[in-house]
Design an enzyme around this catalytic site. Structure first.
Site, PDB file in Angstrom:
ATOM      1  N   HIS A  43       0.791  -1.246   0.079  1.00 19.22           N
ATOM      2  CA  HIS A  43       0.044   0.113   0.034  1.00 19.22           C
ATOM      3  C   HIS A  43       1.032   1.482  -0.024  1.00 19.22           C
ATOM      4  CE1 HIS A  43      -3.771  -2.501   1.831  1.00 19.22           C
ATOM      5  NE2 HIS A  43      -3.603  -2.505   0.378  1.00 19.22           N
ATOM      6  N   SER A  44       0.836   1.888  -0.953  1.00 18.05           N
ATOM      7  CA  SER A  44       2.114   3.036  -1.430  1.00 18.05           C
ATOM      8  C   SER A  44       2.067   3.849  -0.334  1.00 18.05           C
ATOM      9  CB  SER A  44       1.819   3.378  -2.806  1.00 18.05           C
ATOM     10  OG  SER A  44       0.590   3.415  -2.983  1.00 18.05           O
ATOM     11  N   ARG A  45       0.929   4.161   0.186  1.00 15.94           N
ATOM     12  CA  ARG A  45       0.950   5.583   1.085  1.00 15.94           C
ATOM     13  C   ARG A  45       1.469   5.177   2.391  1.00 15.94           C
ATOM     14  NH1 ARG A  45      -5.457   6.343   1.761  1.00 15.94           N
ATOM     15  NH2 ARG A  45      -6.059   4.651   3.115  1.00 15.94           N
ATOM     16  N   GLU A  46       1.755   3.991   2.829  1.00 17.67           N
ATOM     17  CA  GLU A  46       2.241   3.534   4.269  1.00 17.67           C
ATOM     18  C   GLU A  46       3.670   3.689   3.983  1.00 17.67           C
ATOM     19  OE1 GLU A  46      -1.727   0.777   4.196  1.00 17.67           O
ATOM     20  OE2 GLU A  46       0.141  -0.181   4.488  1.00 17.67           O
ATOM     21  N   ARG A  52      -3.120   4.848  -2.264  1.00 19.50           N
ATOM     22  CA  ARG A  52      -2.879   3.512  -1.692  1.00 19.50           C
ATOM     23  C   ARG A  52      -2.779   2.354  -2.698  1.00 19.50           C
ATOM     24  NH1 ARG A  52      -5.905   0.077   2.717  1.00 19.50           N
ATOM     25  NH2 ARG A  52      -6.614  -1.534   1.584  1.00 19.50           N
ATOM     26  N   ASN A  82      -3.829  -5.712  -2.033  1.00 15.07           N
ATOM     27  CA  ASN A  82      -3.866  -6.578  -0.971  1.00 15.07           C
ATOM     28  C   ASN A  82      -5.351  -7.135  -0.863  1.00 15.07           C
ATOM     29  OD1 ASN A  82      -2.935  -8.342   1.395  1.00 15.07           O
ATOM     30  ND2 ASN A  82      -3.826  -6.766   2.761  1.00 15.07           N
ATOM     31  N   ARG A  83      -6.077  -7.039  -2.306  1.00 11.54           N
ATOM     32  CA  ARG A  83      -7.460  -7.776  -2.303  1.00 11.54           C
ATOM     33  C   ARG A  83      -7.527  -8.635  -3.514  1.00 11.54           C
ATOM     34  NH1 ARG A  83      -7.603  -5.519   1.972  1.00 11.54           N
ATOM     35  NH2 ARG A  83      -9.131  -4.464   3.302  1.00 11.54           N
ATOM     36  N   HIS A 136       2.578  -3.903   6.549  1.00 14.69           N
ATOM     37  CA  HIS A 136       1.720  -2.659   6.292  1.00 14.69           C
ATOM     38  C   HIS A 136       1.960  -1.637   7.384  1.00 14.69           C
ATOM     39  CE1 HIS A 136      -1.218  -4.553   3.228  1.00 14.69           C
ATOM     40  NE2 HIS A 136      -0.294  -5.421   3.574  1.00 14.69           N
ATOM     41  N   SER A 137       1.264  -0.555   7.384  1.00  9.72           N
ATOM     42  CA  SER A 137       0.990   0.299   8.738  1.00  9.72           C
ATOM     43  C   SER A 137      -0.448   0.852   8.515  1.00  9.72           C
ATOM     44  CB  SER A 137       1.962   1.150   8.527  1.00  9.72           C
ATOM     45  OG  SER A 137       1.524   2.508   7.721  1.00  9.72           O
ATOM     46  N   TYR A 192     -11.008  -7.171  10.554  1.00  9.52           N
ATOM     47  CA  TYR A 192     -12.323  -7.416   9.768  1.00  9.52           C
ATOM     48  C   TYR A 192     -12.181  -8.407   8.667  1.00  9.52           C
ATOM     49  CZ  TYR A 192     -10.002  -3.592   7.400  1.00  9.52           C
ATOM     50  OH  TYR A 192      -9.077  -2.732   6.674  1.00  9.52           O
ATOM     51  N   GLU A 227       1.310  -4.797  10.864  1.00  5.18           N
ATOM     52  CA  GLU A 227       0.486  -3.514  10.912  1.00  5.18           C
ATOM     53  C   GLU A 227       1.423  -2.511  11.684  1.00  5.18           C
ATOM     54  OE1 GLU A 227      -1.656  -1.933   8.823  1.00  5.18           O
ATOM     55  OE2 GLU A 227      -2.910  -3.689   7.908  1.00  5.18           O
TER      56      GLU A 227
END
Lengths: 97, 306
Positions: B66-69, B124, B141-142, B193-194, B245, B267
């Site tokens: 997720h690029s923004r992390e 993201r 990631n989906r 991830h974060s 979730y 995370e």
């Protein structure tokens, strides 16, 4: 470059399944342009959502109308991004010199 | 790379430059593999750390899917340097690298990462175009072939959790799938991830417990205990679906179903002050504490061959 002035990140506390459901409904309202940083999960698990300035009032009214508690996690997203950018450029300037 | 600044965020070019420097400094330990190209044509690089042998059992670590992390890619850079510093110095880590290889993919979503620097810091997803939609990108990631398209992802291309038209539609995902299948001897897969401070194991797409649930839970407990020992950072742990979730098409559900028992997602910091806009001053402490958890998982993998 995309600008996030006035965008806030709200931390929503969902107390029960009904409130989780209500917040999930928000997720489907595309025109609000919400960006869930932590999606709706189970009661007790915080939901973090970035709300663009134009949608702020509507979202807060919606939450308050349904008795859903929230706090403001980030007052203004753009100011955090500006700080981050300053830090990066300061380093790059030092590295260049 | 001794004078590289690990306490600031870097651009894609700076990170790729770092990789080349590290390889040049340690030609007998580090090599750079290209496992594919992104949607926009950027190379996808993986660093391989190996002390010999052929197709040894291996550990995979990726950051930045997720690029923004940004704290995850920054931690990946720190891990790469740490590996070269500790091999031959730290006995526990040396024992690991004497028997196993480590593959580290620091920028797992290069197009998205470049976009966070150029146009939208909060991007993201990937940057692939979806025919028939004005919205861009798929949540990488989906997009994996594990419960793909089931509840826990969105079929709306404008959603941040859009799963894509079909499993492995994203070349950034397909490149890893092909690499994992061709290597065939990966024993631990850790995707970073974060934020939220969680250590997660399969599954996300079903409430069925993983076959190795007890062992994964026990190891997660040891790993988060090691992590907390440095700065007291508290992580929760558990299966994806229980700890957060339902999420379908996730990386580690697919790797676990491939038989890679030690499949984990981290995370990283924090729990909700900055989210993934973590100040650069927290990069090094975050990487240091995470490294202790990674060591725990890698050590366990070494000592429990399967």
């Amino acid at each position: 470059k995309e600008d996030f002035v006035g965008h806030q990140v709200l931390r929503i506390s969902v107390a029960d399944e009904a409130q989780v459901q209500k917040v999930t409904e928000l997720e489907d309202l595309e025109h609000l342009q919400l960006d869930f940083w932590r999606g709706p999960a189970q009661p007790g698990s915080p939901v973090d959502v970035r709300v663009p300035f134009p949608s702020l009032q509507a979202v807060k009214v919606f939450l308050e109308a349904h008795g859903i508690k929230y706090t403001i996690m980030i007052e203004d997203v753009q100011s955090l991004l500006d700080e981050e950018e300053e830090q990066m450029f300061a380093f790059q300037a030092r590295a260049a010199s | 790379t001794d004078t590289f600044n690990y306490a600031t965020y870097h651009t894609l070019d700076e990170i790729y430059g770092f990789m080349d420097m590290l390889v040049a400094e340690h030609p007998n330990l580090v090599s750079k593999l290209q496992i594919g190209k992104t949607y926009e044509g950027r190379p996808i690089y993986v660093l391989k750390f190996s002390t010999g042998g052929n197709n040894r059992p291996a550990i995979w670590i990726d950051t930045g899917i997720h690029s923004r992390e940004w704290v995850t890619q920054a931690s990946g850079i720190w891990f790469a340097k740490k590996i070269t510093q500790d091999y031959g110095q730290n006995p526990a880590f040396t024992a690991i690298l004497d028997k196993m290889d480590i593959f580290l993919e620091i920028v797992t979503n290069p197009d998205g990462f470049a976009f966070t620097h150029s146009k939208n810091r909060l991007w993201r997803k990937t940057r692939s175009i979806t025919a028939g939609s004005s919205c861009v990108g798929v949540d990488p990631n989906r997009n994996w072939d594990a419960g793909f398209g089931k509840a826990g992802a969105s079929s709306n291309p404008c959603s941040e959790t859009y799963h894509g038209k079909f499993a492995n539609s994203e070349t950034e995902v397909k490149s890893i799938v092909d690499f994992v299948k061709s290597h065939g001897n990966i024993k631990a897969f850790i995707s970073i991830h974060s934020y939220s401070q969680l250590l997660l194991y399969p599954y996300g797409y079903t409430t069925d417990p993983a076959q190795d649930q007890a062992e994964l839970d026990e190891l997660a407990k040891s790993a988060v205990t090691a992590l907390a020992s440095l700065y007291g950072t508290k992580f929760k742990y558990g299966s994806i679906i229980k700890a957060i979730y339902r999420a379908s098409g996730g990386t580690i559900d697919w790797t676990y179903n491939q038989g890679i028992k030690y499949s984990y997602t981290f995370e990283l910091r924090d729990t909700g002050r900055y989210g993934f806009l973590l100040p650069a001053s927290q990069i090094v402490p975050t990487a240091q504490e995470t490294w202790l958890a990674l060591l725990t998982i890698m050590d366990h993998t070494l000592k429990h061959p399967y």
